[in-house]
Design an enzyme around this catalytic site. Sequence first.
Site, PDB file in Angstrom:
ATOM      1  N   SER A 104      41.777  19.477  64.241  1.00  0.00           N
ATOM      2  CA  SER A 104      40.765  18.431  64.318  1.00  0.00           C
ATOM      3  C   SER A 104      40.307  18.089  62.909  1.00  0.00           C
ATOM      4  O   SER A 104      40.065  18.994  62.096  1.00  0.00           O
ATOM      5  CB  SER A 104      39.565  18.895  65.151  1.00  0.00           C
ATOM      6  OG  SER A 104      38.599  17.867  65.271  1.00  0.00           O
ATOM      7  N   GLU A 105      40.200  16.783  62.609  1.00  0.00           N
ATOM      8  CA  GLU A 105      39.951  16.395  61.225  1.00  0.00           C
ATOM      9  C   GLU A 105      38.575  16.783  60.700  1.00  0.00           C
ATOM     10  O   GLU A 105      38.315  16.691  59.506  1.00  0.00           O
ATOM     11  CB  GLU A 105      40.205  14.896  61.012  1.00  0.00           C
ATOM     12  CG  GLU A 105      39.441  13.964  61.888  1.00  0.00           C
ATOM     13  CD  GLU A 105      40.262  13.500  63.079  1.00  0.00           C
ATOM     14  OE1 GLU A 105      40.166  12.322  63.435  1.00  0.00           O
ATOM     15  OE2 GLU A 105      40.966  14.322  63.665  1.00  0.00           O
ATOM     16  N   ASN A 106      37.655  17.214  61.589  1.00  0.00           N
ATOM     17  CA  ASN A 106      36.367  17.692  61.079  1.00  0.00           C
ATOM     18  C   ASN A 106      36.460  19.124  60.557  1.00  0.00           C
ATOM     19  O   ASN A 106      35.475  19.662  60.052  1.00  0.00           O
ATOM     20  CB  ASN A 106      35.274  17.586  62.146  1.00  0.00           C
ATOM     21  CG  ASN A 106      35.591  18.377  63.400  1.00  0.00           C
ATOM     22  OD1 ASN A 106      36.718  18.394  63.863  1.00  0.00           O
ATOM     23  ND2 ASN A 106      34.587  19.032  63.957  1.00  0.00           N
TER      24      ASN A 106
END
Length: 218
Positions: free
Chosen positions: A46-48
């Site tokens: 997940s890009e977070n």
Amino acid sequence: MALSKEQIARRIARELQDGYYVNLGIGIPTLVANFIPEGISVMLQSENGLLGMGPFPFEGEEDADLINAGKQTVTTLPGSAIFDSATSFGMIRAGKVDLTVLGAMEVADNGDIANWKIPGKLIKGMGGAMDLVAAAKNIIVAMQHTDKYGNSKLLPECSLPLTGIACVKKVVTDLGYFEVTPDGFHCVERAPGVSVDEIKSKTAGRLVIADDCPEMSF
């Protein structure tokens, strides 16, 4: 009968390969985490800043501090890692993501995708989609085949601002599974009970579909 969101995610999950690093976008793509085939080991990113996501938590077992990029509560698997978004985007831009599954508002028959902005409407930000479509090795789109007015979202060319150019490899909609080819959208499988004529009538972009196109099975 058109596929449900869960069925779209289930069909996309069959495209996962053992050892893949996979990014799941906001919306229908996040559901793919619940349908990883048995015997397949993938690392969901997940890009977070999360690597090693598991399925969604059961009700009552949510951890409000553990979320994906869409701010949904998630679980982690043994060996998972949590880090800052700069490291996460470094991973994406370095080409370490084998597959990304994204939602879209429009896809063109040459593989262009528009999924980040509708002019005149407020948005929170473009998210990570532009980095993902530029760097991921494979891109699958999960979307509804038509908009709420019945207009096709599989088009000759996108009318909305582009996220990426000629990058989408496959599209799974509520009507079928399509591969993007030089000849346009090739319908490989149709949703159970959905006719070839219905797919033809609801696809504005170039379409290749056999009269005996097989039905999807679950």
